[in-house]
Scaffold this active site. Structure first.
Site, short mmCIF file in Angstrom:
data_model
loop_
_atom_site.label_atom_id
_atom_site.label_comp_id
_atom_site.label_asym_id
_atom_site.label_seq_id
_atom_site.Cartn_x
_atom_site.Cartn_y
_atom_site.Cartn_z
N TYR A 114 78.30 -38.85 88.19
CA TYR A 114 77.63 -37.63 88.65
C TYR A 114 76.27 -37.35 87.99
CZ TYR A 114 79.96 -35.69 84.49
OH TYR A 114 80.40 -35.46 83.21
N ARG A 156 75.04 -31.16 77.12
CA ARG A 156 76.16 -31.96 76.62
C ARG A 156 75.74 -33.42 76.70
NH1 ARG A 156 79.58 -34.18 80.16
NH2 ARG A 156 79.79 -32.58 81.75
N HIS A 214 82.22 -35.26 79.63
CA HIS A 214 83.00 -34.01 79.46
C HIS A 214 84.10 -34.18 78.40
CE1 HIS A 214 85.08 -30.31 80.55
NE2 HIS A 214 86.18 -31.01 80.71
C1 LIG Z 1 91.14 -21.47 84.78
C2 LIG Z 1 90.77 -22.93 84.73
N1 LIG Z 1 90.33 -23.56 85.85
C3 LIG Z 1 89.99 -24.87 85.80
C4 LIG Z 1 90.09 -25.57 84.63
C5 LIG Z 1 89.73 -27.07 84.60
N2 LIG Z 1 88.48 -27.25 83.83
C6 LIG Z 1 88.54 -27.66 82.53
S1 LIG Z 1 87.03 -27.75 81.85
C7 LIG Z 1 86.27 -27.29 83.27
C8 LIG Z 1 84.76 -27.16 83.34
C9 LIG Z 1 84.24 -26.10 82.42
O1 LIG Z 1 82.85 -26.16 82.34
P1 LIG Z 1 82.03 -25.19 81.41
O2 LIG Z 1 82.58 -23.80 81.48
O3 LIG Z 1 80.60 -25.33 81.78
O4 LIG Z 1 82.29 -25.70 79.94
P2 LIG Z 1 81.96 -27.10 79.25
O5 LIG Z 1 83.15 -27.98 79.48
O6 LIG Z 1 80.72 -27.64 79.88
O7 LIG Z 1 81.79 -26.80 77.81
C10 LIG Z 1 87.21 -27.07 84.29
C11 LIG Z 1 86.88 -26.67 85.67
C12 LIG Z 1 90.56 -24.89 83.49
N3 LIG Z 1 90.67 -25.47 82.30
N4 LIG Z 1 90.87 -23.56 83.55
#
Ligand SMILES: Cc1ncc(C[n+]2csc(CCOP(=O)(O)OP(=O)(O)O)c2C)c(N)n1
Length: 395
Positions: free
Chosen positions: A298, A285, A289
């Site tokens: 970070y 990415r 975020h």
């Molecule tokens: C069940 C749940 N727990 C926590 C969150 C908060 N949250 C939103 S995005 C994220 C990180 C996700 O990372 P990843 O799966 O690697 O996807 P990326 O954003 O890197 O595409 C978190 C913890 C959420 N949306 N849903």
């Protein structure tokens, strides 16, 4: 008498041999284990490399060119959406700059009447699938849970709760199979979300019931501020399929040729009734975020810079020029098309949407619950009271 271990092992081996599909095709006939290093056809400079495995045919140059065109449009869309956020036109936007090969390459391998289950980061994939960009951004503007018709487009709403869409994908895929149709489901998920229980339940269900679903993990190294190594001890996220009996593969996700080749095979495999596939795409990415995140807290700019050099779009451009499929004129025409589409999107997003506040309660359940109806009425009452207070008139 209890069976000896030797006899039990012999019986298990016989059962395993019987369970093996009689007729299996490349590339997954070697069992569940993915290639030891990610499958790739292009190195970071866009040069063809010796294949990691002979299991995949590279896609045609025509298909790769079309993928490149859509990636150019996708990247411009992404830049435009980020700009709309800064102008206050979008509530939030999770950029996928750097992940275009994953998003475009994967959706190009499914039919319009196959199902797609995207996450919040997959707007480029949705646009590439042909969904109106304004409808794609409706959720991120905060106007509705989903801006397009999921049933008509065979595309689920962009999912924000991590991994829940995988259960929906497995269930829908199994439903299609039960109805005797050959549709598959393609479901995207991030690396961090593979730590969610729903990921494991979906894989288990899909494997047991041989649901025709392809799970694509876009491993971009980060779950907001949590790096992959703090998220999992698995040698590769693809390996997580093995324990469930799901064939799996790992791929260089910044190499569009490899994405097209492997996801294409996975879709064929699922459509042929051979069960689910898990594909891990190694990518990065490039942006924070979302616009609300401060990535400098970070990760270092050195890391980002190193990945910028592995840009999937630049790599593909070099390759296509080297095989004579792309020249300055064609590249300029794609860039112009991307500009035109971005300008149209900007204009359309500058129109104020007409949103009924009570509409957020619609389309949640087929039959709304009493609690939901009560909440909807509360909102309507508040709107009426505010109108009366401001104008002295009944709403
Ligand atoms: C069940 C749940 N727990 C926590 C969150 C908060 N949250 C939103 S995005 C994220 C990180 C996700 O990372 P990843 O799966 O690697 O996807 P990326 O954003 O890197 O595409 C978190 C913890 C959420 N949306 N849903």
């Amino acid at each position: 008498m209890a069976p000896t271990r030797k006899a039990a092992n012999a019986r298990a081996a016989k059962a395993a041999a019987q369970a093996a599909p009689e007729e299996v095709e490349a590339p997954f006939q070697k069992g569940l284990i993915p290639a030891p290093v990610p499958v790739r056809f292009l190195d970071e400079h866009g040069q063809r490399v010796d294949p990691v495995t002979e299991d995949y045919e590279p896609p045609s140059d025509e298909e790769v060119l079309e993928c490149y065109r859509r990636m150019v449009l996708g990247r411009r869309f992404d830049v435009q959406a980020s700009a709309l956020t800064r102008q206050g036109r979008l509530a939030v936007y999770p950029s996928s700059r750097g992940q275009e090969a994953c998003q475009v390459g994967s959706v190009m391998k499914i039919r319009q009447d196959d199902w797609f289950f995207p996450t919040y980061r997959d707007s480029v994939a949705l646009v590439s699938r042909g969904i109106d960009p304004v409808q794609v951004l409706t959720l991120l503007r905060g106007d509705a849970h989903c801006g397009y018709d999921a049933a008509a487009t065979f595309t689920a709403a962009q999912c924000t709760p991590l991994a829940t869409q995988l259960l929906h994908a497995a269930g829908v895929a199994y439903g299609e199979k039960r109805q005797g149709r050959d549709r598959v489901a393609l479901a995207f998920i991030g690396d961090g979300a593979t730590s969610e229980g729903d990921f494991h339940e979906a894989l288990n269900f899909a494997a047991v019931f041989k649901a025709p679903v392809v799970f694509v993990v876009q491993n971009n190294g980060w779950a907001i501020s949590v790096p992959l190594e703090k998220q999992t001890a698995a040698p590769s996220l693809a390996y997580k399929g093995i324990g469930y009996g799901v064939v799996c593969e790992q791929v260089d996700g910044n190499d569009a040729l490899a994405v097209l080749a492997v996801v294409g095979k996975a879709v064929d495999w699922a459509r042929a009734g051979k069960g689910p596939v898990l594909v891990e795409l190694h990518t990065y990415r490039m942006e924070a975020h979302t616009n609300a995140d401060d990535q400098t807290r970070y990760r270092t700019s050195d890391q980002v810079d190193a990945w910028l050099k592995k840009d999937p779009l630049a790599r593909l451009e070099t390759y296509l020029r080297s095989v004579g499929k792309l020249d300055d004129e064609l590249a300029a025409s794609y860039a112009q098309q991307a500009e035109d589409e971005a300008a149209q999107l900007r204009d359309r997003m500058n129109e104020d949407p007409q949103v009924g506040p009570a509409s957020m309660f619609e389309h949640v359940y087929d039959s709304p619950t009493a609690q939901l109806q009560e909440q909807q009425q509360m909102v309507l009452d508040e709107i009426e009271a505010e109108h009366e207070a401001l104008t002295g008139e009944d709403a």
